[in-house]
Motif scaffolding. Structure first.
Motif, mmCIF file in Angstrom:
data_model
loop_
_atom_site.group_PDB
_atom_site.id
_atom_site.type_symbol
_atom_site.label_atom_id
_atom_site.label_comp_id
_atom_site.label_asym_id
_atom_site.label_seq_id
_atom_site.Cartn_x
_atom_site.Cartn_y
_atom_site.Cartn_z
ATOM 1 N N ILE A 10 35.006 42.567 -1.488
ATOM 2 C CA ILE A 10 36.225 42.145 -2.182
ATOM 3 C C ILE A 10 36.163 42.720 -3.583
ATOM 4 O O ILE A 10 35.210 42.464 -4.336
ATOM 5 N N ALA A 11 37.142 43.539 -3.925
ATOM 6 C CA ALA A 11 37.187 44.195 -5.231
ATOM 7 C C ALA A 11 38.176 43.488 -6.128
ATOM 8 O O ALA A 11 39.281 43.137 -5.700
ATOM 9 N N ARG A 12 37.777 43.271 -7.378
ATOM 10 C CA ARG A 12 38.696 42.708 -8.376
ATOM 11 C C ARG A 12 39.247 43.851 -9.214
ATOM 12 O O ARG A 12 38.490 44.684 -9.716
ATOM 13 N N ILE A 13 40.575 43.875 -9.367
ATOM 14 C CA ILE A 13 41.226 44.995 -10.040
ATOM 15 C C ILE A 13 41.852 44.535 -11.343
ATOM 16 O O ILE A 13 42.644 43.585 -11.377
ATOM 17 N N ASP A 14 41.470 45.197 -12.400
ATOM 18 C CA ASP A 14 42.044 44.965 -13.722
ATOM 19 C C ASP A 14 43.258 45.877 -13.860
ATOM 20 O O ASP A 14 43.138 47.082 -14.053
ATOM 21 N N GLY A 15 44.447 45.283 -13.711
ATOM 22 C CA GLY A 15 45.671 46.071 -13.759
ATOM 23 C C GLY A 15 46.068 46.389 -15.186
ATOM 24 O O GLY A 15 46.200 45.506 -16.030
ATOM 25 N N ARG A 16 46.229 47.662 -15.460
ATOM 26 C CA ARG A 16 46.650 48.110 -16.782
ATOM 27 C C ARG A 16 47.760 49.141 -16.608
ATOM 28 O O ARG A 16 47.884 49.747 -15.547
ATOM 29 N N PRO A 17 48.563 49.376 -17.642
ATOM 30 C CA PRO A 17 49.609 50.412 -17.531
ATOM 31 C C PRO A 17 49.011 51.775 -17.184
ATOM 32 O O PRO A 17 47.959 52.149 -17.699
ATOM 33 N N THR A 18 49.687 52.516 -16.296
ATOM 34 C CA THR A 18 49.178 53.808 -15.847
ATOM 35 C C THR A 18 48.872 54.774 -16.991
ATOM 36 O O THR A 18 47.842 55.450 -16.962
ATOM 37 N N PRO A 19 49.713 54.891 -18.050
ATOM 38 C CA PRO A 19 49.369 55.816 -19.140
ATOM 39 C C PRO A 19 48.026 55.497 -19.789
ATOM 40 O O PRO A 19 47.282 56.416 -20.161
ATOM 41 N N ASP A 20 47.709 54.214 -19.927
ATOM 42 C CA ASP A 20 46.421 53.832 -20.515
ATOM 43 C C ASP A 20 45.268 54.263 -19.623
ATOM 44 O O ASP A 20 44.222 54.707 -20.103
ATOM 45 N N LEU A 21 45.454 54.152 -18.309
ATOM 46 C CA LEU A 21 44.406 54.554 -17.380
ATOM 47 C C LEU A 21 44.257 56.065 -17.346
ATOM 48 O O LEU A 21 43.143 56.595 -17.285
ATOM 49 N N LEU A 22 45.378 56.777 -17.390
ATOM 50 C CA LEU A 22 45.324 58.237 -17.371
ATOM 51 C C LEU A 22 44.641 58.803 -18.608
ATOM 52 O O LEU A 22 43.917 59.799 -18.530
ATOM 53 N N SER A 23 44.858 58.154 -19.745
ATOM 54 C CA SER A 23 44.283 58.666 -20.995
ATOM 55 C C SER A 23 42.767 58.618 -20.986
ATOM 56 O O SER A 23 42.114 59.344 -21.742
ATOM 57 N N ALA A 24 42.186 57.768 -20.126
ATOM 58 C CA ALA A 24 40.729 57.639 -20.071
ATOM 59 C C ALA A 24 40.094 58.634 -19.103
ATOM 60 O O ALA A 24 38.864 58.718 -19.027
ATOM 61 N N LEU A 25 40.917 59.396 -18.364
ATOM 62 C CA LEU A 25 40.381 60.334 -17.376
ATOM 63 C C LEU A 25 40.140 61.703 -17.987
ATOM 64 O O LEU A 25 40.886 62.159 -18.863
ATOM 65 N N GLY A 26 39.080 62.374 -17.496
ATOM 66 C CA GLY A 26 38.756 63.718 -17.944
ATOM 67 C C GLY A 26 38.612 64.657 -16.769
ATOM 68 O O GLY A 26 38.896 64.307 -15.621
ATOM 69 N N PRO A 27 38.132 65.869 -17.020
ATOM 70 C CA PRO A 27 37.999 66.862 -15.936
ATOM 71 C C PRO A 27 36.844 66.595 -14.982
ATOM 72 O O PRO A 27 36.781 67.184 -13.903
ATOM 73 N N SER A 28 35.940 65.704 -15.351
ATOM 74 C CA SER A 28 34.830 65.365 -14.460
ATOM 75 C C SER A 28 35.095 64.020 -13.787
ATOM 76 O O SER A 28 35.937 63.233 -14.244
#
Length: 529
Positions: free
Chosen positions: A170-188
């Motif tokens: 069972i996974a607990r998901i912290d829902g945040r706005p998509t732009p905030d999540l995208l900003s934390a992603l990089g090429p790796s």
């Protein structure tokens, strides 16, 4: 008390008679409508020839101003069975669970602090910190939560996040706005795990950013499964997975083939709309969980057996009709089965069916009018009704634990035996490991609580292909401290094997002299980020 007598008592508490309720239902909904309540209801209840349909129960709620969930319970329908049974189904695909607490007046077993300690051991049974106390109302405990999370059960075929997240967890998901999540992603590849919606499909996995609008859903464990997705339209990042409840039992390692890198085009192209009409909602929900009519029918038989009522069973043909025939659903059992089978929350189902949910009653039935189980040797005192002052909270280990986790997932309280494999769980079966700063097994990184089967005291030689699947044991050392890890017994020597990124040597202990096995770990609650 017979059902007819209980209904009479409930109506009397509002100064109503069945005749008045029948007349009122005809005035509001019409004499020929499904909502009409017949004056012969008491007689038919007494002889067992009638069970009110969902529309009549909605009429009872509207006229009496008592909650529909409570009226359902009067007739033996417990809505909290929906999330309970959803959690126990071994889903093939990842599904969003219904985390609702439908009866917020129910009594929840609760705990009190033991004597305050300045230092908490790294590993210890919860009974060392807490003791049973008077139960609390669910609404009071829900008020302790700081925020709300989504919860998903990871499907057997969803292995993008393995081994950080195991199928069946069972996974607990912290829902945040998509732009905030995208900003934390990089090429790796990301270290964190995300829940991604791709059309009707849900996947937990690691992400990396391709460009401004494109991301790659990928695995850090297997070399080939990956999907390129374009954010927007049918693709959304629903949040990051910040915690996991992992049943820790022996099972085969996931087998991944190249076919898992490609989702069915029909599934990826469709969009799930919770505001859809009933037939469309049922159809899309079934496709989203990835279950056929035959599989759904077989699972409904399990639901019927679990709830001891054959009316919960639905044949494959009946399930097909629900998606093609426009006649309204009447039987409460069939509605509850569909909500369990297709992971639909009950209120969304009623709205799609056209039942005026927003105009139903809001008052809870008292404990004198509806039977509510109390899992405590004493009757609740008046102090157990809620905090004496608004916002008042206890101070100690328990409050610190609640603050750390930010929400109490009460919807899983009745599923703990199924998750842990333990029929009767006590504080002695749950171990606190949150202060263990130097875990010797990767499954214990970020772990807070463990459930332990104290009947299994003989470690067995593991044949698990990966260290993530090797059994874990709680070991009591001679000095009174505890150790957790994978171990084996050789000629009277208990060998605890280290498995961590930091070098460790095997720990060898004389069994029964230097240490003894307390039990085998059956489930782990841990943070992922």
């Amino acid at each position: 008390m017979q059902t007819a007598d209980r209904v009479r008592q409930i109506l009397s508490s509002r100064g109503l008679t069945l005749y008045q309720v029948s007349q009122r239902s005809a005035e509001i909904f019409g004499h020929s409508s499904l909502y009409f309540i017949p004056q012969r209801l008491y007689h038919e209840l007494a002889i067992g020839s009638l069970s009110p349909n969902i529309h009549q129960l909605a009429a009872f709620s509207r006229i009496s101003n008592y909650r529909l969930a409570d009226w359902l319970a009067v007739f033996g329908f417990r809505l909290d069975d929906i999330p309970r049974l959803q959690v126990l189904i071994p889903w093939q695909r990842t599904v969003l669970l219904d985390s609702s607490v439908y009866d917020q007046e129910q009594w929840i077993p609760w705990f009190a602090e033991r004597l305050a300690e300045s230092h908490h051991p790294a590993i210890a049974p919860l009974g060392q910190f807490l003791k049973p106390d008077a139960p609390r109302r669910a609404r009071e405990l829900l008020g302790l939560s700081k925020r709300r999370f989504l919860y998903a059960k990871v499907g057997r075929d969803d292995t993008f996040a393995f081994p950080s997240l195991a199928p069946g967890s069972i996974a607990r998901i912290d829902g945040r706005p998509t732009p905030d999540l995208l900003s934390a992603l990089g090429p790796s590849n990301s270290k964190t795990v995300f829940l991604v919606e791709n059309g009707l499909s849900l996947n937990c996995g690691h992400l990396r950013r391709v460009d401004k609008t494109r991301i790659m859903l990928c695995s850090t464990h297997f070399p080939f499964p990956q999907i390129e997705l374009t954010i927007g339209g049918t693709v959304r990042i629903l949040g990051l997975v910040d915690a996991e409840i992992r049943p820790f039992v022996s099972k085969p390692a996931p087998e991944i083939g190249p076919s898992t890198s490609t989702l069915p085009k029909a599934i990826a192209a469709m969009t799930f709309d919770p505001r859809a009409g009933l037939r469309q909602l049922v159809r899309l929900s079934r496709m989203r969980v990835g279950i056929s009519f035959r599989e759904a029918s077989a699972t409904s038989q399990w639901i019927a057996s679990t709830l001891a009522d054959e009316m919960y069973f639905a044949s494959a043909g009946t399930l097909s009709d629900y998606e093609n025939v426009s006649s309204p659903l009447r039987h409460v059992q069939k509605i509850i089965s569909l909500c369990i089978l297709y992971c639909i929350d009950f209120w969304s189902f009623l709205r799609a069916a056209g039942i005026p949910v927003d105009f139903l009653g809001n008052d809870p039935l008292t404990d004198q009018l509806i039977p509510r189980a109390i899992s405590y040797q004493d009757q609740p005192s008046s102090e157990a009704e809620g905090p004496s002052q608004p916002g008042e909270r206890a101070v100690g280990f328990l409050s610190a634990l609640i603050d750390e986790w930010e929400e109490l997932p009460l919807f899983i309280k009745n599923t703990l035996p199924g998750i842990s494999g333990l029929k009767d769980i006590s504080l002695s079966d749950i171990f606190w490991v949150g202060a263990n700063q130097n875990p010797i097994h990767p499954s214990l990184v970020g772990a807070s609580l463990l459930t332990v089967n104290r009947r299994v005291k003989m470690p067995v030689q593991s044949t698990a292909p990966t260290l993530w699947e090797q059994p874990l044991y709680i070991v009591l050392l001679r000095g009174g401290s505890f150790l957790c890890g994978s171990c084996e017994l050789r000629r009277g020597i208990l060998i605890v094997h280290p498995h961590s990124e930091r070098p460790h040597s095997s720990i060898q202990l004389r069994n029964g002299i230097d240490a003894e096995v307390i039990g085998r770990v059956t489930a782990i609650v841990r943070h992922l980020s």
